[in-house]
Write an enzyme that holds these catalytic residues in place. Structure first.
Site, PDB file in Angstrom:
ATOM      1  N   ALA A  86       0.852  -1.191   0.000  1.00  0.00           N
ATOM      2  CA  ALA A  86       0.000   0.000   0.000  1.00  0.00           C
ATOM      3  C   ALA A  86       0.885   1.236   0.000  1.00  0.00           C
ATOM      4  CB  ALA A  86      -0.917   0.002   1.222  1.00  0.00           C
ATOM      5  N   SER A  87       0.344   2.340  -0.539  1.00  0.00           N
ATOM      6  CA  SER A  87       1.081   3.601  -0.554  1.00  0.00           C
ATOM      7  C   SER A  87       0.115   4.740  -0.286  1.00  0.00           C
ATOM      8  CB  SER A  87       1.771   3.809  -1.905  1.00  0.00           C
ATOM      9  OG  SER A  87       2.427   5.060  -1.941  1.00  0.00           O
ATOM     10  N   ALA A 129       3.254   7.426   4.223  1.00  0.00           N
ATOM     11  CA  ALA A 129       4.087   6.214   4.302  1.00  0.00           C
ATOM     12  C   ALA A 129       3.663   5.219   3.245  1.00  0.00           C
ATOM     13  CB  ALA A 129       3.956   5.597   5.694  1.00  0.00           C
ATOM     14  N   ASP A 131     -10.254   4.731  13.790  1.00  0.00           N
ATOM     15  CA  ASP A 131     -10.342   4.681  12.327  1.00  0.00           C
ATOM     16  C   ASP A 131     -10.654   3.258  11.883  1.00  0.00           C
ATOM     17  OD1 ASP A 131     -10.288   5.776   9.787  1.00  0.00           O
ATOM     18  OD2 ASP A 131      -8.136   5.515   9.525  1.00  0.00           O
TER      19      ASP A 131
END
Length: 543
Positions: free
Chosen positions: A206-207, A211, A366
């Site tokens: 993931a990007s 980060a 979250d």
């Protein structure tokens, strides 16, 4: 004070403006013995007092401004020194982003002006309209994306139109070349990469703006892990941007002292602290360890988990964690293949999260589908502790009553709980407030829910796989929440940010309930224990 004085002046009946047969006020004729005229007539007294009050107010503000000016200058100079040359670079990038979005607005405006309807009201605000401001934030990168997400999660602080639009502020960013990631790993580890990891997958899992994550395997133990790597230069960008926002807030408060009552600088400081915590992986590691300790202390490790942190290969800029394998709580088909009762898994997730509100130092703030998984072994996996909340006992006591009243539809109790939770200096009409809340919550059953079913056939085995997912119009859910905030604010209530964070998570859980357990009422079901300040009764739900 000036506004109040003007209002009093407008409403008074002075001799100058009453139906007086004499066109001018009758001044007393001074005697020859008097050396000064006596202007203390009824006609001049109010004006003299008003003028004096204005002069006093101006003098007071001028004096405060003179006293605060050295501190303001000192803050600006010190902040500028701390920012350094990177401030000039960010300014250039900001101008480029501004021109790009400005071009989009001009193109859209030219299309609208050619139509019979003319320029829409929102577009008349230019780049300050919610849509174009959100686009500008996305172009400006990490800091402003995070700021946009903060706006979306803080309806008590920002206008509803902006909160609604910034729900679409996506944290998407191109990945950094693997060579740069390798350089960061070598620098942070202080030794060759292959002395710590058996391998690191060059393709990121993931990007995001801050980060990116790479899969890896540890040398020796052969444990599968993921490495969260802070992108190069991102902290410098955050510091430069946040320093600029801080200076603007300080100048605005200096020019308009009334803004200090709204704690503008205080809000900016809170945003700054929250964002800088996200780029300090020591903080995230501490949040994970605190949650794992909570699970251990409550005997919940067989029901839920969070990834183990490998401290020997984690620093402020890299975070090495156990790799968990599972599926999001929105993947109904995969969940059904892992457990016999998706409803039971959801109840476990709810009880673990509710329990953490008081029994853990922080709660996960979250819990969208990417961060809440059902693992292959049947446990609930909580991922990504970059955003956490802290709730005071007073706020939670009121929140507990609020949630119970939602379940029982006792709107007077709901109104009382919200009044207890919100800061106000007004006398609130509880019954009127309750009636307004009832109108809002009567619409919750009308939320549009769409169940999407997809089938796929395997050509070799001829087997058919069926997957389902639920799509809830999150705009409607957010609108419901914003309605509660809007009506509460009309009664003078201001809520702490924890309230917004808690409500956001409850909306996520409502979405999972509609998919995994449509007949479950998460606020009334006896298997779900909402934590209470009166005791840790939620622990019994796992016995």
């Amino acid at each position: 004070m000036a506004i109040i004085s003007v209002s009093a002046l407008r409403g008074a009946r002075f001799p100058l403006f009453t139906n007086n047969p004499h066109p001018f006020p009758q001044f007393p004729i001074p005697s020859r013995r008097s050396s000064k005229l006596n202007f203390r007539s009824k006609g001049f007294t109010p004006f003299a007092r008003y003028a004096q009050s204005q002069q006093d107010l101006f003098s007071s503000r001028l004096q405060d401004g003179i006293e605060n000016l050295p501190k303001l200058v000192e803050d600006i100079v010190q902040t500028s020194i701390n920012t350094g040359p990177r401030g000039a670079l960010r300014l250039a990038q900001g101008i480029q982003a501004f021109l790009g979005v400005g071009g989009e607005w001009l193109a859209d405006a030219s299309k609208s002006t050619n139509s019979s309807a003319g320029l829409p009201t929102q577009m008349q605000l230019g780049l300050l309209s919610p849509q174009y401001l959100r686009r500008l934030f996305e172009r400006m990168g990490a800091t402003y994306i995070k700021l946009g997400q903060f706006i979306a999660s803080a309806p008590t602080l920002f206008p509803a139109e902006y909160v609604q639009e910034f729900q679409n502020c996506f944290d998407r960013a191109p990945s950094v070349p693997f060579q740069e990631i390798q350089a960061i790993l070598r620098e942070e580890l202080g030794r060759p990469i292959d002395s710590v990891y058996e391998y690191v997958d060059p393709t990121p899992v993931a990007s995001a703006s801050i980060a990116q994550v790479h899969a890896a395997r540890l040398k020796g133990s052969q444990d599968d892990v993921v490495i969260k790597v802070l992108k190069p230069g991102i902290k410098d960008i955050l510091v430069a941007d946040l320093n600029f926002v801080y200076i603007v807030a300080r100048i605005l408060e200096f020019l308009n002292p009334e803004l200090s009552r709204a704690s503008l600088v205080g809000i900016v400081k809170d945003i700054r602290e929250s964002m800088l915590e996200e780029v300090d992986f020591y903080k995230e590691a501490a949040n994970i360890e605190a949650f794992r300790s909570y699970l251990e202390a409550m005997g919940l490790t067989r029901q839920a988990t969070a990834p183990k942190v490998y401290q020997h290969c984690s620093t402020q800029r890299i975070l090495t964690m156990e790799r968990l394998y599972g599926v999001p709580l929105t993947d109904l088909d995969s969940i059904s293949s892992l457990v016999s009762s998706p409803e039971t898994s959801l109840i476990t997730a709810l009880n673990v999260w509710f329990g953490s509100l008081l029994a853990c130092e922080t709660f996960h703030a979250d819990v969208h589908a990417g961060n809440l998984w059902l693992l292959r072994d049947g446990r609930i996996g909580f991922l990504d502790f970059g955003i956490v909340g802290r709730i005071s006992p007073k706020t939670w006591t009121a929140m507990e009553v609020f949630l119970a009243s939602i379940a029982t539809e006792e709107y007077e109790s709901m109104a009382s709980a919200l009044i207890e939770m919100g800061a106000t200096n007004k006398d609130v009409d509880v019954m009127a407030f309750a009636r307004d809340l009832e109108k809002i919550f009567s619409s919750i059953q009308d939320l549009d829910t769409e169940l999407i079913v997809a089938t796929a056939r395997d050509r070799t085995t001829n087997a058919t796989a069926v997957s389902a997912n639920v799509v809830v119009d999150e705009r409607q859910m957010n609108a419901l929440f914003l309605d509660v905030i809007r009506v509460s604010e009309s009664y003078g209530l201001k809520f702490p940010r924890e309230f917004a964070l808690l409500m956001k998570q409850l909306l996520y859980f409502d979405r999972y309930t509609r998919l995994l357990a449509p007949n479950l009422n998460m606020l009334q079901d006896q298997r779900i224990s909402i934590v209470s300040n009166r005791g840790s009764r939620y622990k019994n739900s796992f016995r």
